[in-house]
Design a protein around this motif. Structure first.
Motif, PDB file in Angstrom:
ATOM      1  N   ALA A   1       3.440   6.200  -0.626  1.00  0.00           N
ATOM      2  CA  ALA A   1       4.067   4.895  -0.450  1.00  0.00           C
ATOM      3  C   ALA A   1       3.327   4.194   0.769  1.00  0.00           C
ATOM      4  N   ASP A   2       2.826   4.964   1.804  1.00  0.00           N
ATOM      5  CA  ASP A   2       1.866   4.181   2.971  1.00  0.00           C
ATOM      6  C   ASP A   2       0.736   3.589   2.430  1.00  0.00           C
ATOM      7  N   TYR A   3      -0.046   4.362   1.483  1.00  0.00           N
ATOM      8  CA  TYR A   3      -1.261   3.819   0.910  1.00  0.00           C
ATOM      9  C   TYR A   3      -0.994   2.722  -0.069  1.00  0.00           C
ATOM     10  N   ARG A   4       0.048   2.882  -0.695  1.00  0.00           N
ATOM     11  CA  ARG A   4       0.344   1.646  -1.709  1.00  0.00           C
ATOM     12  C   ARG A   4       0.739   0.531  -1.025  1.00  0.00           C
ATOM     13  N   ASP A   5       1.350   0.574   0.185  1.00  0.00           N
ATOM     14  CA  ASP A   5       1.890  -0.402   0.982  1.00  0.00           C
ATOM     15  C   ASP A   5       0.470  -1.450   1.414  1.00  0.00           C
ATOM     16  N   ALA A   6      -0.339  -0.287   1.942  1.00  0.00           N
ATOM     17  CA  ALA A   6      -1.694  -0.761   2.658  1.00  0.00           C
ATOM     18  C   ALA A   6      -2.365  -1.495   1.641  1.00  0.00           C
ATOM     19  N   VAL A   7      -2.464  -1.046   0.214  1.00  0.00           N
ATOM     20  CA  VAL A   7      -3.303  -1.699  -0.763  1.00  0.00           C
ATOM     21  C   VAL A   7      -2.874  -3.191  -1.011  1.00  0.00           C
ATOM     22  N   VAL A   8      -1.346  -3.106  -1.124  1.00  0.00           N
ATOM     23  CA  VAL A   8      -0.506  -4.601  -1.245  1.00  0.00           C
ATOM     24  C   VAL A   8      -1.130  -5.486  -0.070  1.00  0.00           C
ATOM     25  N   GLU A   9      -1.069  -4.904   1.052  1.00  0.00           N
ATOM     26  CA  GLU A   9      -1.507  -5.819   2.314  1.00  0.00           C
ATOM     27  C   GLU A   9      -3.124  -6.107   2.227  1.00  0.00           C
ATOM     28  N   HIS A  10      -3.678  -5.336   1.829  1.00  0.00           N
ATOM     29  CA  HIS A  10      -5.264  -5.449   1.648  1.00  0.00           C
ATOM     30  C   HIS A  10      -5.709  -6.588   0.741  1.00  0.00           C
ATOM     31  N   LEU A  11      -4.820  -6.455  -0.585  1.00  0.00           N
ATOM     32  CA  LEU A  11      -5.003  -7.441  -1.552  1.00  0.00           C
ATOM     33  C   LEU A  11      -4.709  -8.901  -1.201  1.00  0.00           C
ATOM     34  N   LEU A  12      -3.657  -8.892  -0.467  1.00  0.00           N
ATOM     35  CA  LEU A  12      -3.173 -10.108  -0.026  1.00  0.00           C
ATOM     36  C   LEU A  12      -4.228 -10.771   0.897  1.00  0.00           C
ATOM     37  N   ARG A  13      -4.601 -10.129   1.952  1.00  0.00           N
ATOM     38  CA  ARG A  13      -5.476 -10.344   2.925  1.00  0.00           C
ATOM     39  C   ARG A  13      -6.850 -10.967   2.600  1.00  0.00           C
ATOM     40  N   HIS A  14      -7.294 -10.042   1.552  1.00  0.00           N
ATOM     41  CA  HIS A  14      -8.855  -9.851   1.381  1.00  0.00           C
ATOM     42  C   HIS A  14      -9.183 -10.502   0.032  1.00  0.00           C
ATOM     43  N   ARG A  15      -8.158 -10.452  -1.059  1.00  0.00           N
ATOM     44  CA  ARG A  15      -8.325 -11.008  -2.244  1.00  0.00           C
ATOM     45  C   ARG A  15      -7.456 -12.147  -2.730  1.00  0.00           C
ATOM     46  N   GLY A  16      -6.611 -12.447  -1.706  1.00  0.00           N
ATOM     47  CA  GLY A  16      -5.798 -13.560  -2.098  1.00  0.00           C
ATOM     48  C   GLY A  16      -4.728 -13.398  -2.925  1.00  0.00           C
ATOM     49  N   LEU A  17      -4.174 -11.944  -3.384  1.00  0.00           N
ATOM     50  CA  LEU A  17      -3.410 -11.708  -4.465  1.00  0.00           C
ATOM     51  C   LEU A  17      -2.063 -11.240  -4.025  1.00  0.00           C
ATOM     52  N   VAL A  18      -0.989 -11.834  -4.584  1.00  0.00           N
ATOM     53  CA  VAL A  18       0.329 -11.460  -4.163  1.00  0.00           C
ATOM     54  C   VAL A  18       0.907 -10.654  -5.138  1.00  0.00           C
ATOM     55  N   VAL A  19       1.208  -9.382  -4.785  1.00  0.00           N
ATOM     56  CA  VAL A  19       1.382  -8.546  -5.994  1.00  0.00           C
ATOM     57  C   VAL A  19       2.932  -8.482  -6.260  1.00  0.00           C
ATOM     58  N   PRO A  20       3.176  -8.949  -7.552  1.00  0.00           N
ATOM     59  CA  PRO A  20       4.560  -9.038  -7.872  1.00  0.00           C
ATOM     60  C   PRO A  20       5.287  -7.723  -7.797  1.00  0.00           C
TER      61      PRO A  20
ATOM     62  N   ALA B   1      -4.803   4.430   4.827  1.00  0.00           N
ATOM     63  CA  ALA B   1      -3.543   3.910   5.571  1.00  0.00           C
ATOM     64  C   ALA B   1      -3.708   3.765   6.873  1.00  0.00           C
ATOM     65  N   GLU B   2      -4.233   4.673   7.383  1.00  0.00           N
ATOM     66  CA  GLU B   2      -4.327   4.644   8.873  1.00  0.00           C
ATOM     67  C   GLU B   2      -5.509   3.765   9.410  1.00  0.00           C
ATOM     68  N   LEU B   3      -6.577   3.785   8.631  1.00  0.00           N
ATOM     69  CA  LEU B   3      -7.389   2.670   8.677  1.00  0.00           C
ATOM     70  C   LEU B   3      -6.986   1.133   8.739  1.00  0.00           C
ATOM     71  N   ALA B   4      -5.879   0.967   7.792  1.00  0.00           N
ATOM     72  CA  ALA B   4      -5.492  -0.113   7.747  1.00  0.00           C
ATOM     73  C   ALA B   4      -4.352  -0.455   8.696  1.00  0.00           C
ATOM     74  N   ARG B   5      -3.552   0.382   9.060  1.00  0.00           N
ATOM     75  CA  ARG B   5      -2.548   0.332   9.928  1.00  0.00           C
ATOM     76  C   ARG B   5      -3.091  -0.024  11.407  1.00  0.00           C
ATOM     77  N   ASN B   6      -4.321   0.662  11.729  1.00  0.00           N
ATOM     78  CA  ASN B   6      -4.721   0.182  12.996  1.00  0.00           C
ATOM     79  C   ASN B   6      -5.409  -1.044  13.075  1.00  0.00           C
ATOM     80  N   GLY B   7      -5.740  -1.662  11.944  1.00  0.00           N
ATOM     81  CA  GLY B   7      -6.582  -3.034  11.912  1.00  0.00           C
ATOM     82  C   GLY B   7      -7.942  -2.736  11.729  1.00  0.00           C
ATOM     83  N   ASP B   8      -8.267  -1.306  11.818  1.00  0.00           N
ATOM     84  CA  ASP B   8      -9.819  -0.906  11.461  1.00  0.00           C
ATOM     85  C   ASP B   8     -10.576  -1.193  10.268  1.00  0.00           C
TER      86      ASP B   8
END
Length: 470
Positions: free
Chosen positions: A160-179, A360-367
């Motif tokens: 779950a934490d990985y998929r949440d990180a991917v959703v955030e990544h897609l929003l920030r870096h690909r402009g994709l809002v995941v339905p 997920a950890e790299l994303a959580r820390n902003g790295d």
């Protein structure tokens, strides 16, 4: 380009291959190339040729054997396809398979990746700038992953934490809002693994259209699943939509940064592709392998944002971080996601969790975000270095200001082969476009990567290449 200190270059004339007794007979009913490949294969199996041995160029071997260069080139192509040798046709080709009972001795670089033949600069595409990963952040993420403890079972959809990180990544870096947020995202083991899952869970026996030239591992995955692949021409802007044949069930493409030609699919073609897919009932498989890496404008919108009902979006960490993690993601229509999950339940399969925890950890820390900003800055400068050096001798390259490679065109197959071989003679590992075609070759030149080397190695290598092109 001179080899680094302590790495002596082996001249083609001293290749162990030239010391073998090779006998080719025109009276034999088999083609000369088949005879030559058979004898080289046997020599490698016996140990007369060993892993790491450098082979002469196709031109040098043809002269040694008094045969046409097409004979030696065809033999090398066959052995390359079988995995006996690596590199490109001619000089710079090495034996990769040792006889039974021997151990490989290839060195590993500081980044943990295969550096290619000793003393050579690797200018091939598809390699991330792994040396740019912040080692402190890398260690911190792995320590945090270890602290999370082992799992008793695997979530078929992915952590779950990985998929949440991917959703955030897609929003920030690909402009994709995941339905539906993370429920519509599946963890994968990468693009090729995702294609195999789609083939098993979703696709039937109808053909699949694939860009030509294109990503041959995708072609291989689809064919391994028993599917027929139909090549579709591309131009400098990407797939030519009106050349996609009727009767296919899916279209595999890389619209943000076509691989290997480097174009971006124009808005009008995107609309045409989606409209045809909806009319014909196709799935569009969007490979967004490095869509985060643009240097001229913001990352282009993904097809999944305009047509979530017909697009399966695939992403990976292999090109933006490192293949060490071995993870990617799939975003698709609900019925596709459901079918893949059912397939995983039936087969007991799921992607490994270790890479998911680290990402997920790299994303959580902003790295992760800091790394992407650093990669964009570095690769933008490297691209400019390549373009400027080649432009100084009047050599044009093409491909968008994105990713980690450009295309250096040649007039024909002979021009491509000659540049690859002359580059290898000067210590450059180059990638001809022939390898990226599933059928007859239509585009000629090099897919020129600039991420695998250090900046100093790249500068020296491109100077050599510019002289060869001048």
């Amino acid at each position: 380009m001179p080899p680094p200190h302590g790495a002596a270059r082996v001249p083609a004339a001293s290749s162990p291959l030239l010391e073998l007794a090779i006998e080719l007979s025109r009276a034999d009913g088999r083609p000369l190339a088949v005879q030559l490949a058979e004898q080289l294969r046997a020599a490698a199996a016996r140990g007369n040729l060993r892993s790491g041995d450098r082979l002469p160029s196709t031109r040098a071997l043809a002269g040694h054997l008094a045969v046409s260069r097409s004979v030696t080139a065809a033999a090398y192509d066959q052995l390359h396809a079988e995995g006996w040798i690596t590199g490109k046709r001619g000089s710079g080709t090495f034996v990769t398979t040792s006889p039974p009972g021997t151990a490989p001795t290839a060195p590993v670089s500081r980044a943990g990746r295969d550096p290619g033949p000793p003393g050579q600069a690797v200018l091939t595409p598809g390699v991330p700038w792994a040396d740019g990963i912040d080692r402190a952040a890398w260690r911190r993420a792995w320590r945090a992953a270890a602290d999370s403890g082992p799992d008793a079972h695997r979530d078929r959809a992915g952590r779950a934490d990985y998929r949440d990180a991917v959703v955030e990544h897609l929003l920030r870096h690909r402009g994709l809002v995941v339905p539906g947020a993370a429920d519509q995202v599946l963890a994968t083991a990468g693009t090729t693994a995702a294609l195999l899952e789609l083939a098993a869970a979703v696709l039937d026996d109808r053909p699949v259209a694939v860009e030509e030239p294109g990503y041959q591992r995708a072609v291989g995955a689809l064919r391994a699943a028993g599917l027929r692949v139909l090549p579709v021409p591309v131009d400098e802007s990407g797939v030519v939509v009106d050349r996609i044949p009727d009767g296919v069930q899916a279209v595999y493409c890389s619209p943000a940064h076509q691989y290997p030609l480097g174009g971006r699919l124009p808005a009008q073609r995107r609309v045409e592709l989606v409209e045809r897919a909806r009319r014909a009932g196709w799935l569009i498989v969007e490979d967004d392998y490095d869509g985060e890496l643009r240097y001229d404008v913001s990352p282009l919108p993904v097809l999944a944002s305009m047509a979530p009902d017909v697009v399966v979006h695939l992403g990976t960490t292999s090109k933006i971080l490192t293949p060490t993690l071995g993870v990617g993601w799939m975003l698709g229509p609900p019925d596709v996601v459901r079918a893949v999950l059912e397939h995983r339940d039936r087969t007991g399969t799921a992607p490994s969790a270790a890479g998911q925890v680290v990402l997920a950890e790299l994303a959580r820390n902003g790295d992760l975000g800091r790394h992407l900003r650093r990669v964009r800055r570095e690769l933008s400068q490297r691209r400019a270095l390549v373009v400027d050096h080649l432009g100084s001798v009047g050599t044009r390259v093409f491909g968008d200001q994105a990713g980690a490679h450009v295309v250096l065109p040649r007039a024909d197959a002979d021009g491509e082969r000659d540049l690859v071989e002359r580059g290898a003679e000067h210590g450059l590992v180059l990638d001809g476009l022939r390898r990226h075609h599933a059928g007859p070759q239509r585009w000629f030149g090099l897919a020129l990567g600039y991420a695998a080397c250090s900046r100093a190695e790249l500068t020296a290598a491109v100077r050599v290449l510019a002289r060869l092109c001048g």
